[in-house]
Design an enzyme around this catalytic site. Structure first.
Site, PDB file in Angstrom:
ATOM      1  CB  VAL A   1      -5.241  36.790  12.459  1.00 55.04           C
ATOM      2  CG1 VAL A   1      -5.136  35.327  12.546  1.00 55.04           C
ATOM      3  CG2 VAL A   1      -6.176  37.076  13.388  1.00 55.04           C
TER       4      VAL A   1
ATOM      5  CG  PHE B   1      -3.514  47.244  11.914  1.00 53.18           C
ATOM      6  CD1 PHE B   1      -2.961  48.579  12.275  1.00 53.18           C
ATOM      7  CD2 PHE B   1      -4.055  46.960  10.822  1.00 53.18           C
ATOM      8  CE1 PHE B   1      -2.761  49.469  11.262  1.00 53.18           C
ATOM      9  CE2 PHE B   1      -3.689  47.984   9.662  1.00 53.18           C
ATOM     10  CZ  PHE B   1      -3.361  49.011  10.039  1.00 53.18           C
TER      11      PHE B   1
ATOM     12  CE  LYS C   1      -6.356  41.039  24.279  1.00 53.53           C
ATOM     13  NZ  LYS C   1      -5.872  40.792  22.830  1.00 53.53           N
TER      14      LYS C   1
ATOM     15  CD  GLU D   1      -7.544  42.883  20.049  1.00 55.44           C
ATOM     16  OE1 GLU D   1      -6.620  42.145  19.535  1.00 55.44           O
ATOM     17  OE2 GLU D   1      -7.331  44.214  20.459  1.00 55.44           O
TER      18      GLU D   1
END
Length: 222
Positions: free
Chosen positions: A15, A19, A34, A108
């Site tokens: 989704v 970015f 992450k 993330e």
């Protein structure tokens, strides 16, 4: 003073979390991490992608790699079936010491809030709660959703699940990724979802810089 951790989760796969995370890191002069990365047999991994986008925008930062990295492009739970030597445990995670606590951190997640990440079926929700309880820092959740058809259902379900799990007060807002859709953004706001930005498709470096301008300053959100 300890800066916030911003946990970026998605309403679905692909989704635009990575970015958007890149834009947040640049705009807010933040670190990026992450914790769990899958699918490295297919691509370079999100940490490398974020670093490349940040470099394009003139923001140089040394990012620490994931705590767990797995080959298959699957949920962490299923990816572990192909690498049985890996056994993810929520208690294994610690914020890297590479950055001072005074620096904001963009964290993330892997997929969405219900993605299973441990063999005893703990999900991203449990990971977020762990960081809230263990870091001594303010943790805010950013939901990234698609801008187009289907996002109302997916975004509202994600937000409602976060609330049902006791995380409603930690939601900072939602960022819609894709072709700008003011109609969907307005409907989400009518459901009390704070859409803090819309990030359009980016084909050129000029587009990326325009997307960066759409991200609000951190001070306006806290």
């Amino acid at each position: 003073m300890k800066a916030p951790i911003f946990f970026v989760t998605g309403t679905d796969t692909d989704v635009g979390k990575t970015f958007v995370s890149s834009l947040l890191a640049v705009k807010w002069k933040a670190a990026y991490w992450k914790p769990i990365q899958t699918g490295i047999e297919c691509d370079e991994g999100d940490t490398v992608a974020v670093q490349r986008i940040c470099h394009t925008l003139g923001y140089e930062e040394d990012f620490v790699g994931p705590r767990y990295t797995m080959k298959k492009p699957l949920s962490p739970l299923e990816a572990m079936d192909y690498e049985p030597e890996i056994n993810i445990k929520i208690s294994d995670f610690k914020v890297p010491i590479a950055w001072p606590a005074s620096k904001p951190l963009i964290m993330e997640g892997a997929g969405g809030v219900c993605v299973p990440i441990t063999k005893n079926l703990q999900t991203t929700i449990d990971l977020i709660k762990f960081f809230i309880e263990s870091t001594g820092r303010t943790v805010k959740i950013l939901v990234v959703g698609r801008s187009g058809l289907g996002t109302l259902n997916h975004t509202l379900l994600t937000v409602e699940h976060l609330k049902a799990k006791g995380l409603g007060d930690f939601i900072l807002g939602c960022i819609l990724s894709g072709k700008k859709n003011d109609g969907n953004a307005e409907i989400l706001r009518r459901y009390n979802v704070d859409v803090i930005a819309q990030v359009d498709y980016c084909a050129t470096n000029q587009d990326i810089r325009a997307a960066l301008d759409s991200i609000p300053e951190i001070e306006s959100l806290l």
